[in-house]
Write a protein that holds these residues in place. Structure first.
Motif, PDB file in Angstrom:
ATOM      1  N   MET A 247       0.844  -1.202   0.000  1.00 40.38           N
ATOM      2  CA  MET A 247       0.000   0.000   0.000  1.00 40.38           C
ATOM      3  C   MET A 247       0.878   1.250   0.000  1.00 40.38           C
ATOM      4  SD  MET A 247      -2.866   1.241   2.791  1.00 40.38           S
ATOM      5  CE  MET A 247      -4.117   0.126   2.178  1.00 40.38           C
ATOM      6  N   LEU A 248       0.495   2.232  -0.843  1.00 42.97           N
ATOM      7  CA  LEU A 248       1.249   3.482  -0.888  1.00 42.97           C
ATOM      8  C   LEU A 248       0.977   4.287   0.376  1.00 42.97           C
ATOM      9  CD1 LEU A 248       0.558   4.539  -4.586  1.00 42.97           C
ATOM     10  CD2 LEU A 248       2.551   3.323  -3.669  1.00 42.97           C
ATOM     11  N   LYS A 249       2.009   4.908   0.908  1.00 47.49           N
ATOM     12  CA  LYS A 249       1.897   5.673   2.145  1.00 47.49           C
ATOM     13  C   LYS A 249       2.048   7.158   1.840  1.00 47.49           C
ATOM     14  CE  LYS A 249       1.724   6.397   6.623  1.00 47.49           C
ATOM     15  NZ  LYS A 249       0.442   6.256   7.338  1.00 47.49           N
ATOM     16  N   THR A 250       0.978   7.907   2.009  1.00 44.26           N
ATOM     17  CA  THR A 250       1.036   9.359   1.832  1.00 44.26           C
ATOM     18  C   THR A 250       1.272  10.019   3.184  1.00 44.26           C
ATOM     19  OG1 THR A 250      -1.371   9.524   2.072  1.00 44.26           O
ATOM     20  CG2 THR A 250      -0.512   9.300  -0.162  1.00 44.26           C
ATOM     21  N   ILE A 251       1.567  11.310   3.144  1.00 48.40           N
ATOM     22  CA  ILE A 251       1.825  12.027   4.388  1.00 48.40           C
ATOM     23  C   ILE A 251       0.555  12.107   5.230  1.00 48.40           C
ATOM     24  CG2 ILE A 251       3.670  13.394   3.335  1.00 48.40           C
ATOM     25  CD1 ILE A 251       1.688  15.780   3.351  1.00 48.40           C
ATOM     26  N   ALA A 252       0.733  12.300   6.517  1.00 43.95           N
ATOM     27  CA  ALA A 252      -0.394  12.290   7.452  1.00 43.95           C
ATOM     28  C   ALA A 252      -1.412  13.383   7.151  1.00 43.95           C
ATOM     29  CB  ALA A 252       0.119  12.431   8.884  1.00 43.95           C
ATOM     30  N   GLY A 253      -0.946  14.470   6.531  1.00 40.17           N
ATOM     31  CA  GLY A 253      -1.851  15.580   6.232  1.00 40.17           C
ATOM     32  C   GLY A 253      -3.051  15.162   5.409  1.00 40.17           C
ATOM     33  N   PHE A 254      -2.858  14.183   4.511  1.00 40.70           N
ATOM     34  CA  PHE A 254      -3.963  13.760   3.654  1.00 40.70           C
ATOM     35  C   PHE A 254      -5.028  12.984   4.421  1.00 40.70           C
ATOM     36  CE2 PHE A 254      -0.945  14.704   0.244  1.00 40.70           C
ATOM     37  CZ  PHE A 254      -1.774  15.445  -0.589  1.00 40.70           C
ATOM     38  N   ASP A 255      -4.695  12.485   5.590  1.00 37.19           N
ATOM     39  CA  ASP A 255      -5.687  11.830   6.431  1.00 37.19           C
ATOM     40  C   ASP A 255      -6.536  12.847   7.186  1.00 37.19           C
ATOM     41  OD1 ASP A 255      -4.693   9.328   5.669  1.00 37.19           O
ATOM     42  OD2 ASP A 255      -3.185   9.340   7.265  1.00 37.19           O
ATOM     43  N   ARG A 256      -6.077  14.092   7.204  1.00 34.46           N
ATOM     44  CA  ARG A 256      -6.799  15.147   7.927  1.00 34.46           C
ATOM     45  C   ARG A 256      -7.576  16.071   6.994  1.00 34.46           C
ATOM     46  NH1 ARG A 256      -1.535  15.351  10.428  1.00 34.46           N
ATOM     47  NH2 ARG A 256      -1.020  17.180   9.167  1.00 34.46           N
ATOM     48  N   ILE A 257      -7.239  16.071   5.720  1.00 31.05           N
ATOM     49  CA  ILE A 257      -7.791  17.067   4.811  1.00 31.05           C
ATOM     50  C   ILE A 257      -9.282  16.825   4.576  1.00 31.05           C
ATOM     51  CG2 ILE A 257      -7.379  15.865   2.595  1.00 31.05           C
ATOM     52  CD1 ILE A 257      -6.244  18.574   1.564  1.00 31.05           C
ATOM     53  N   GLY A 258     -10.036  17.910   4.492  1.00 33.59           N
ATOM     54  CA  GLY A 258     -11.473  17.814   4.244  1.00 33.59           C
ATOM     55  C   GLY A 258     -11.793  18.221   2.820  1.00 33.59           C
ATOM     56  N   GLU A 259     -13.015  18.684   2.609  1.00 36.49           N
ATOM     57  CA  GLU A 259     -13.403  19.149   1.282  1.00 36.49           C
ATOM     58  C   GLU A 259     -14.587  20.094   1.404  1.00 36.49           C
ATOM     59  OE1 GLU A 259     -15.323  16.214  -1.275  1.00 36.49           O
ATOM     60  OE2 GLU A 259     -15.249  14.808   0.391  1.00 36.49           O
ATOM     61  N   GLU A 260     -15.077  20.573   0.269  1.00 39.14           N
ATOM     62  CA  GLU A 260     -16.238  21.457   0.240  1.00 39.14           C
ATOM     63  C   GLU A 260     -17.442  20.627  -0.187  1.00 39.14           C
ATOM     64  OE1 GLU A 260     -17.799  25.589  -1.877  1.00 39.14           O
ATOM     65  OE2 GLU A 260     -15.817  24.797  -2.366  1.00 39.14           O
ATOM     66  N   ASN A 261     -18.324  20.339   0.756  1.00 41.14           N
ATOM     67  CA  ASN A 261     -19.417  19.409   0.494  1.00 41.14           C
ATOM     68  C   ASN A 261     -20.418  19.936  -0.517  1.00 41.14           C
ATOM     69  OD1 ASN A 261     -20.495  16.783   1.106  1.00 41.14           O
ATOM     70  ND2 ASN A 261     -22.192  17.823   2.126  1.00 41.14           N
ATOM     71  N   ALA A 262     -20.395  21.238  -0.804  1.00 36.79           N
ATOM     72  CA  ALA A 262     -21.311  21.779  -1.812  1.00 36.79           C
ATOM     73  C   ALA A 262     -21.111  21.086  -3.154  1.00 36.79           C
ATOM     74  CB  ALA A 262     -21.102  23.282  -1.955  1.00 36.79           C
ATOM     75  N   PHE A 263     -19.868  20.675  -3.448  1.00 37.32           N
ATOM     76  CA  PHE A 263     -19.611  19.992  -4.707  1.00 37.32           C
ATOM     77  C   PHE A 263     -20.143  18.560  -4.677  1.00 37.32           C
ATOM     78  CE2 PHE A 263     -16.713  23.545  -5.120  1.00 37.32           C
ATOM     79  CZ  PHE A 263     -16.867  23.876  -6.466  1.00 37.32           C
ATOM     80  N   ALA A 264     -20.112  17.931  -3.506  1.00 42.36           N
ATOM     81  CA  ALA A 264     -20.694  16.595  -3.373  1.00 42.36           C
ATOM     82  C   ALA A 264     -22.209  16.658  -3.548  1.00 42.36           C
ATOM     83  CB  ALA A 264     -20.332  15.993  -2.014  1.00 42.36           C
ATOM     84  N   VAL A 265     -22.828  17.683  -2.975  1.00 39.90           N
ATOM     85  CA  VAL A 265     -24.270  17.862  -3.130  1.00 39.90           C
ATOM     86  C   VAL A 265     -24.598  18.150  -4.592  1.00 39.90           C
ATOM     87  CG1 VAL A 265     -26.246  19.313  -2.507  1.00 39.90           C
ATOM     88  CG2 VAL A 265     -24.606  18.607  -0.751  1.00 39.90           C
ATOM     89  N   LEU A 266     -23.769  18.975  -5.246  1.00 34.60           N
ATOM     90  CA  LEU A 266     -23.973  19.268  -6.665  1.00 34.60           C
ATOM     91  C   LEU A 266     -23.912  17.990  -7.493  1.00 34.60           C
ATOM     92  CD1 LEU A 266     -24.230  21.224  -9.076  1.00 34.60           C
ATOM     93  CD2 LEU A 266     -21.736  21.482  -9.006  1.00 34.60           C
ATOM     94  N   ALA A 267     -22.935  17.130  -7.199  1.00 34.44           N
ATOM     95  CA  ALA A 267     -22.792  15.882  -7.942  1.00 34.44           C
ATOM     96  C   ALA A 267     -24.018  14.991  -7.753  1.00 34.44           C
ATOM     97  CB  ALA A 267     -21.525  15.148  -7.496  1.00 34.44           C
TER      98      ALA A 267
ATOM     99  N   MET B 100      -7.649  23.142   5.249  1.00 36.86           N
ATOM    100  CA  MET B 100      -6.240  23.425   4.979  1.00 36.86           C
ATOM    101  C   MET B 100      -5.429  23.579   6.258  1.00 36.86           C
ATOM    102  SD  MET B 100      -4.850  23.241   2.105  1.00 36.86           S
ATOM    103  CE  MET B 100      -3.361  24.049   2.682  1.00 36.86           C
ATOM    104  N   ILE B 101      -6.033  24.167   7.282  1.00 37.97           N
ATOM    105  CA  ILE B 101      -5.336  24.300   8.571  1.00 37.97           C
ATOM    106  C   ILE B 101      -4.967  22.915   9.089  1.00 37.97           C
ATOM    107  CG2 ILE B 101      -5.550  25.032  10.978  1.00 37.97           C
ATOM    108  CD1 ILE B 101      -7.539  27.219   9.919  1.00 37.97           C
ATOM    109  N   GLU B 102      -5.920  22.001   9.061  1.00 40.58           N
ATOM    110  CA  GLU B 102      -5.660  20.654   9.554  1.00 40.58           C
ATOM    111  C   GLU B 102      -4.638  19.927   8.681  1.00 40.58           C
ATOM    112  OE1 GLU B 102      -9.632  19.007   9.917  1.00 40.58           O
ATOM    113  OE2 GLU B 102      -9.655  19.566  12.041  1.00 40.58           O
ATOM    114  N   PHE B 103      -4.660  20.189   7.394  1.00 37.61           N
ATOM    115  CA  PHE B 103      -3.680  19.578   6.492  1.00 37.61           C
ATOM    116  C   PHE B 103      -2.256  19.936   6.896  1.00 37.61           C
ATOM    117  CE2 PHE B 103      -1.054  19.952   2.609  1.00 37.61           C
ATOM    118  CZ  PHE B 103      -1.050  18.631   2.206  1.00 37.61           C
TER     119      PHE B 103
END
Length: 393
Positions: A1-21, A131-134
């Protein structure tokens, strides 16, 4: 399994785009969906702006530009800031960026690291906290309270500053609440910031030209005492209905300008050349259509507020800026995200649950009135029927 930095486990998103989808998928299946979720003007980009881009293509502007943006556009930004805010700025401090989020990304990346604290509005635009959490910094929410007309409190904000605070993020007019912080509170905040000279400030003023009821937009740029640590975020997306053009700008203090330029070189090289000529036409050309758009939003705002306050167990403060309403649905007995999901799936109305904008967003939903009055009225009728039939209180 590829191991990315810990920041990617904390990063969120903008749910408005999920609702749009999800709304788009339901519509593709034949459902009649009214989308009051996405924060996007339902107007076309004014014609003279489009023509400026076409002319730029025909004139051969097909190559790279300086990473900071073409000089005539940066000069146009400074001229516009002088006209609107009454301050003199240097084009060398202006950075043209592909959208508003980029400035958030850059500013938080500059100051966020483990051990640092960054203050951000809550409820507020979700990318701030993400981004702060990232970066590993500690996110410190600045409460944006309904009883304060969704303005931030200078006293409360200042009380949250510590010797670990590296960056303070402010947003007025605000997403998702439509609140505007009055001059008296901003002046009080600026005075209090004198005791914290090492705290940078990022002022998100992307909705600065969308105010109602005679409310004044007070730009942080107007306070000379903090100019040496102020990052201004603004752009074309909302004011000129140019969301898909991906055009924003930021103004950086002298000590950060070259750092911002280097991030641009490393990340995106430069913004689309022809879009920059369109941006110049937007700032220097006629403003009639931009003003007409805000006037139409004002009409819709009144329809939305009246309609929301007539819904069962729902109340809504009148938003003073942007194009969002943030009604209080606590009395319905529904959790906000659960209600937003049910409204989409069962009533065909897309809205965003308040918790998608922060911890203090529970008990609220966000509606964008960047949709036609007819659609807004249809949506409100569907919401009325749904809430009357599904009362939990």
């Amino acid at each position: 399994m590829l191991k990315t930095i810990a920041g990617f486990d904390r990063i969120g998103e903008e749910n408005a785009f999920a609702v749009l989808a999800r709304a788009t998928k339901l519509a593709s299946e034949g459902r009649d969906i009214i989308n009051l979720g996405i924060g996007q003007p339902d107007f076309q980009t004014p014609g003279h702006i489009v023509e400026a881009a076409i002319k730029a293509l025909r004139d051969g502007h097909h190559g790279y530009t300086p990473a900071t943006g073409i000089l005539p556009l940066r000069e146009a930004v400074c001229s516009d800031l002088h006209k609107r805010i009454g301050v003199d700025t240097n084009p060398d401090n202006v950075l043209i960026v592909p959208g508003g989020k980029v400035t958030m990304f850059m500013a938080i990346l500059m100051f966020g690291e483990p051990g640092a604290e960054i203050l951000y509005p809550d409820p507020g635009f979700p990318i701030y906290r993400s981004m702060i959490e990232f970066t590993g910094a500690k996110p410190i929410p600045v409460p944006i309270r309904e009883e304060n007309e969704f303005a931030f409190s200078a006293e409360e904000t200042l009380s949250l500053l510590t010797d670990k605070t590296r960056l303070l993020i402010l947003n007025s007019p605000a997403n998702p609440t439509g609140g505007i912080t009055p001059r008296s509170e901003i002046e009080k905040l600026v005075r209090g910031l004198e005791a914290f000279p090492n705290v940078a400030i990022m002022s998100d003023e992307i909705y600065g030209q969308m105010t109602y009821d005679g409310m004044e937009h007070v730009s942080l740029l107007g306070f000379a005492e903090i100019r040496d640590r102020l990052i201004l975020l603004d752009g074309w997306s909302k004011t000129y209905a140019m969301t898909g053009w991906r055009m924003g700008y930021s103004l950086w203090p002298d000590q950060l300008t070259d750092k911002a330029r280097k991030l641009a070189v490393n990340a995106w090289s430069c913004v689309n050349a022809t879009a920059q000529y369109a941006g110049m036409a937007a700032l220097t050309g006629p403003q009639d259509e931009a003003r007409a758009m805000v006037a139409e939003f004002d009409k819709r705002r009144k329809v939305v507020v009246e309609g929301l306050n007539a819904l069962p167990d729902t109340s809504c403060r009148t938003p003073l800026g942007a194009f969002y309403a943030f009604p209080n649905i606590k009395a319905t007995g529904w959790k906000a995200k659960e209600l937003a999901s049910a409204l989409l799936e069962e009533a065909g109305v897309a809205v965003i649950g308040g918790p998608d904008f922060g911890i203090l967003g529970e008990g609220y939903i966000r509606l964008s009135y960047a949709n036609s009055t007819e659609n807004i009225q249809r949506a409100l009728k569907r919401m009325e029927t749904f809430l009357a039939e599904h009362r939990k209180s």
